[in-house]
Design a protein around this motif. Sequence first.
Motif: not given
Length: 272
Positions: A86, A89, A111, A122, A127, A130
């Motif tokens: 995203d 990240s 995400l 998040l 993250k 997940r």
Amino acid sequence: MTDAHGRLPRSFTTPGTSSFVDFLAAHDPSRLTGTFATPLGDVPVPHATTIVALTFDGGVVMAGDRRATAGSMIASRQIEKVFPADDSSAIGIAGTAGLAIELVRLFQLELEHYEKIEGTPLSLDGKANRLATMVRGSLGLAMQGLAVIPLFCGYDESRGTGRIFSYDVTGGRYEETEHHAIGSGSVFARGSLKKLWQPGLDRDQAVRAAVTALVDAADDDSATGGPDALRRIWPVVAVVGPEGYQAVSQAELAEVAAAVEESRRQAGGRHP
């Protein structure tokens, strides 16, 4: 997608979880990579190789070589293994290339879906957790020899620093300090990073260290591709900091690769 009356399926209109993976599991589980169960026998499957990541004073750098191999053959010289997860990240992939890229796409959707449903992104730990759940869902594939191993990093605004997370095939999540590497050339890349990393690295020093580590890995691992000046193929390098995910330009990488090669030449082909 719609029924005979033009309506969306019930799963699209039923309130539920903010997880896109859970939604997909309920609506069409066949689209999840972990449900693939057809044995491939001895069919050669392209594999992605070395990914490195290291922190610096203000964020984190992730880099991946461009080679994919299928057995003893070079399947691709220009595969991309580092992607934005995203805006803040990045994710790098090693292992079975096709499945790994599907995992990345699904993680990106996960995400994005969460942020749309919850109205907020998040946390970095969320993250990472997940992603661990998604890797665990592909354990059946890993047992068939089709393992997918990601490396995840991001900028943690609450701490004001870059962080790195590694995984195993069972979905185990481990936070790494300073630097880490995965893939077939990782043992050589880690040795290089141990010598090059130091507290207080700036962004440019971290980018050069990442490229040098990939060059060192390519020296000893045939599945890792080094910079290729003839074909103008450079590693994929990303910087994640307060400004978000930023890909390092090809022009800059060409200069960095040339500087690394020159330093090695002056050192007689050894690590300078």
